[in-house]
Design an enzyme around this catalytic site. Sequence first.
Site, short mmCIF file in Angstrom:
data_model
loop_
_atom_site.label_atom_id
_atom_site.label_comp_id
_atom_site.label_asym_id
_atom_site.label_seq_id
_atom_site.Cartn_x
_atom_site.Cartn_y
_atom_site.Cartn_z
N HIS A 3 4.06 1.36 2.33
CA HIS A 3 5.21 0.57 1.85
C HIS A 3 5.86 1.26 0.65
O HIS A 3 7.08 1.33 0.53
CB HIS A 3 4.77 -0.83 1.39
CG HIS A 3 4.06 -1.62 2.45
ND1 HIS A 3 2.84 -2.18 2.25
CD2 HIS A 3 4.42 -1.94 3.71
CE1 HIS A 3 2.47 -2.83 3.35
NE2 HIS A 3 3.41 -2.69 4.26
N CYS A 5 -5.01 -15.32 17.97
CA CYS A 5 -3.90 -14.68 17.26
C CYS A 5 -2.64 -15.55 17.28
O CYS A 5 -1.70 -15.28 16.53
CB CYS A 5 -3.51 -13.35 17.90
SG CYS A 5 -4.81 -12.14 17.98
N LYS A 19 -3.91 6.08 10.96
CA LYS A 19 -2.76 5.50 10.29
C LYS A 19 -3.27 4.42 9.37
O LYS A 19 -4.04 3.56 9.77
CB LYS A 19 -1.79 4.90 11.30
CG LYS A 19 -0.57 4.36 10.60
CD LYS A 19 0.25 3.45 11.45
CE LYS A 19 1.26 2.75 10.55
NZ LYS A 19 1.55 1.42 10.98
N LYS A 61 -2.44 0.04 9.85
CA LYS A 61 -2.80 -0.80 10.97
C LYS A 61 -4.19 -0.48 11.51
O LYS A 61 -4.66 -1.10 12.44
CB LYS A 61 -1.76 -0.63 12.08
CG LYS A 61 -0.36 -1.01 11.63
CD LYS A 61 0.07 -2.32 12.23
CE LYS A 61 1.26 -2.91 11.51
NZ LYS A 61 2.51 -2.35 11.89
N HIS A 110 -9.63 -10.01 19.03
CA HIS A 110 -10.71 -10.99 19.25
C HIS A 110 -11.66 -10.61 20.37
O HIS A 110 -12.65 -11.31 20.61
CB HIS A 110 -10.09 -12.38 19.54
CG HIS A 110 -9.39 -12.95 18.34
ND1 HIS A 110 -8.05 -12.72 18.07
CD2 HIS A 110 -9.85 -13.72 17.33
CE1 HIS A 110 -7.72 -13.33 16.95
NE2 HIS A 110 -8.79 -13.94 16.48
N HIS A 117 0.84 -1.19 0.00
CA HIS A 117 0.00 0.00 0.00
C HIS A 117 0.88 1.24 0.00
O HIS A 117 2.11 1.15 -0.06
CB HIS A 117 -1.00 -0.02 1.17
CG HIS A 117 -0.36 -0.11 2.53
ND1 HIS A 117 0.47 0.86 3.03
CD2 HIS A 117 -0.42 -1.08 3.48
CE1 HIS A 117 0.88 0.51 4.23
NE2 HIS A 117 0.36 -0.67 4.53
N CYS A 125 -3.06 -15.09 23.34
CA CYS A 125 -4.36 -15.19 22.66
C CYS A 125 -4.27 -16.36 21.68
O CYS A 125 -3.44 -16.33 20.76
CB CYS A 125 -4.68 -13.89 21.92
SG CYS A 125 -6.14 -14.08 20.87
N CYS A 134 -7.85 -9.12 24.21
CA CYS A 134 -7.13 -9.07 22.93
C CYS A 134 -7.81 -8.04 22.03
O CYS A 134 -9.02 -8.10 21.83
CB CYS A 134 -7.16 -10.44 22.27
SG CYS A 134 -6.83 -10.38 20.51
O1 ME8 Z 1 6.90 -4.02 10.31
N1 ME8 Z 1 2.85 5.42 6.54
O2 ME8 Z 1 6.55 -4.90 8.22
P1 ME8 Z 1 5.28 -4.06 7.71
C1 ME8 Z 1 4.15 5.34 6.22
N2 ME8 Z 1 8.17 -6.91 8.73
N3 ME8 Z 1 4.82 4.18 6.14
C2 ME8 Z 1 4.17 3.04 6.39
C3 ME8 Z 1 2.81 3.05 6.74
C4 ME8 Z 1 2.14 4.31 6.80
N4 ME8 Z 1 0.87 4.44 7.08
N5 ME8 Z 1 2.43 1.78 6.94
C5 ME8 Z 1 3.52 0.99 6.71
C6 ME8 Z 1 7.16 -4.84 9.44
N6 ME8 Z 1 4.57 1.75 6.37
C7 ME8 Z 1 8.30 -5.81 9.63
C8 ME8 Z 1 9.60 -5.07 9.45
S1 ME8 Z 1 12.26 -4.96 9.28
C9 ME8 Z 1 13.55 -5.87 9.76
C10 ME8 Z 1 10.83 -5.90 9.63
C11 ME8 Z 1 5.91 1.26 5.99
O3 ME8 Z 1 4.82 -4.74 6.47
C12 ME8 Z 1 6.98 1.80 6.92
O4 ME8 Z 1 8.22 1.68 6.31
O5 ME8 Z 1 4.30 -3.84 8.78
C13 ME8 Z 1 6.88 0.83 8.09
O6 ME8 Z 1 8.00 0.89 8.95
C14 ME8 Z 1 6.77 -0.48 7.34
O7 ME8 Z 1 5.95 -0.15 6.19
C15 ME8 Z 1 6.16 -1.61 8.13
O8 ME8 Z 1 5.93 -2.67 7.24
#
Ligand code: ME8
Length: 654
Positions: free
Chosen positions: A23, A133, A299, A302, A150, A20, A130, A147
């Site tokens: 990333h 999860c 955000k 998440k 859930h 998205h 949990c 949690c």
């Molecule tokens: O955390 N705004 O992976 P992830 C800006 N696998 N950047 C964002 C964002 C947002 N709303 N959402 C995601 C992980 N990002 C682990 C990391 S590293 C050794 C392991 C970007 O798929 C940003 O770079 O949840 C964030 O740090 C990353 O995606 C998290 O990606």
Amino acid sequence: MSNETFYLTTPIYYVNATPHLGHAYTTILADTMARFQKLRLGPEQVYFLTGTDEHGDKIVQAAAQGGESPQAYADRISGIFQETWKRLGLAPNQFIRTTSEPHKRAVQRFLQQIYDAGDIYFGEYGGHYCFGCERFYTEKELQDGQCPDHQTVPAFIKEQNYFFRMGKYQEWLIDHIHRHPDFIRPERFRNEVLSFLKEPLEDLCISRPSARLTWGIPLPFDDRYVTYVWFDALINYISALGWPDGDAFRLFWPAAQHLIAKDILKPHAIYWPTMLKAAGLPPYRHLNVHGYWKVEEAKMSKSRGSVVRPLDLADKYGVDAFRYFVLREMTFGLDAGFSEDALVARLNADLANDLGNLYSRVLKLIQRYYDGRITYTPGDEGLADAAHAAVADVTAAMERFAFSEALSTIWNLVSSTNKYLVTNEPWKRDPGDPRTKAVLFTAAETLRMIATLLLPFLPQTADRMLRGLGVTEPTTPLRFETACPSPSRIEAQEWRVQEAQSLFPRIQTTAAKPLLRKPPLTPALSPTISSPPREGEDAGEGGEYAEQITIEEFRRVDLRVAEVIEAAAIPGSKKLVKLRVRLKDEERTVVAGLKVHYPPESWPGKRIILAANLKPASLMGITSQGMVLAAEDEAGRIVLLTPEAPIDSGSKVR
Ligand code: ME8
């Protein structure tokens, strides 16, 4: 050839969701920075890494939902990431996957090394688990003891596991951060980490029993366990370079910089440096932390909110326009709101209008007057000098990851060139007059510099611009030293420019159908990723700005440029200074609380911004007719806001 190297990584993204905007943003920043450094240092001196994080509970669950095996699922989603980056024109040196054999071997070696050194031990772990999860939650992560996903009360279970003695390295880490002030940047995140480190650091649980989780890398010293999340993922940054023996590791690790968003600050700022220390490896050089893109105040990734798909935007507006928008719109380190309207506004104003018109105007005139050929004509070196100065300013901004500032420096040059043309009006001049030639040569030369500076930011557009301007080999590696020669080195050259083609079509705002509407979201953009944060991640904070107001509300404040005529201290006041200011034909008295930062003698002659329609207020017995605007940073430093160029007093600020 420089010996300096540059190594930049993005997080490796979980394959439990498709790419998205968030990333894409991090990966676009890294791609831009890598291209910039390649121009500066030479392509072979720079290494840019991205990839996917493919182990853990979440992946198993996501695969099971679609009836796939974890490996088949990870292959498919990782493939989507790779394809998306390709379509966005992003060019990493390597795309690493944590399910690859070399990575698994490096993780096991790393674990064994720390285990042999005595920093991994076997112990008991009790936590809120949990079953839905399949993970532990910390007290802080639970919502009303439940949690967050859930809404069930997790079971408190005790389990034997392996632990990393992270606490042992707490003092070393604090000391390292103090001795390297820009180890974590921008500063607000450094402060956040230091304040977290004021509490004792607990040891880190690094395993899960294979009975519960098989989708992970087995511990080399106990195959009843697999390693959990961060002790797998973080190691990608060195496994990708062939640690421990790879030449790439020797060449690039000393110049390592990581780029992340603030959600994974703790694992990168605390777990990773202590892990490296325990393994006897030097820490990375800088951790660069950016903010969140938010959609509708949440955000994106998440929350249960919306998700913006980068390819939809790139397909609709073009890769470079999308890239420009995200690079320009977000101040590095702060959050930004995403809006398609803002993207269209920037595209029309900055790209189609300022840059696009300048480019086609200059090329058309050179075609019409000189059949496309133009040679060095002395006369106007001021603008070319400004372009050379811009290279230094852009480099300084990029050193701090200030992408938006770097672009604004380049756009100042675009504006100066536009102003230069408006002042000299070559379209009204006789082509045979040497002065006309000098004006057009200067404009073309500055445009060539602008295009070179834009190569990292807008690769496709800058390449087209350079070709159009007659730079014959724009795709061969250009270096700033050779691409932006000093004015004395260009005297012998003749340029042959091409037919002007439009760089960016203007988007008709009435016709532009937004991809993202408020609310509801269109289905193409609305799939949600609503996973709770993993251990070590933060859920993120809310907005940092005052409540939103409408443009009408904002317009009620009458902001004016005022000229300070005289200034005096106010007896008995440490902070206040009394100003006499002029607004066109009117004079006023204004009291400002800025004496500490701006003593009375520094004011006369300054042009300031005044909130001119505030109700008069009495301060120390003096009536103040307005308020002076100044900016204050987190450290309490105050600077006065002033017009960027001379402008009449009384001018309205809008
Ligand atoms: O955390 N705004 O992976 P992830 C800006 N696998 N950047 C964002 C964002 C947002 N709303 N959402 C995601 C992980 N990002 C682990 C990391 S590293 C050794 C392991 C970007 O798929 C940003 O770079 O949840 C964030 O740090 C990353 O995606 C998290 O990606």
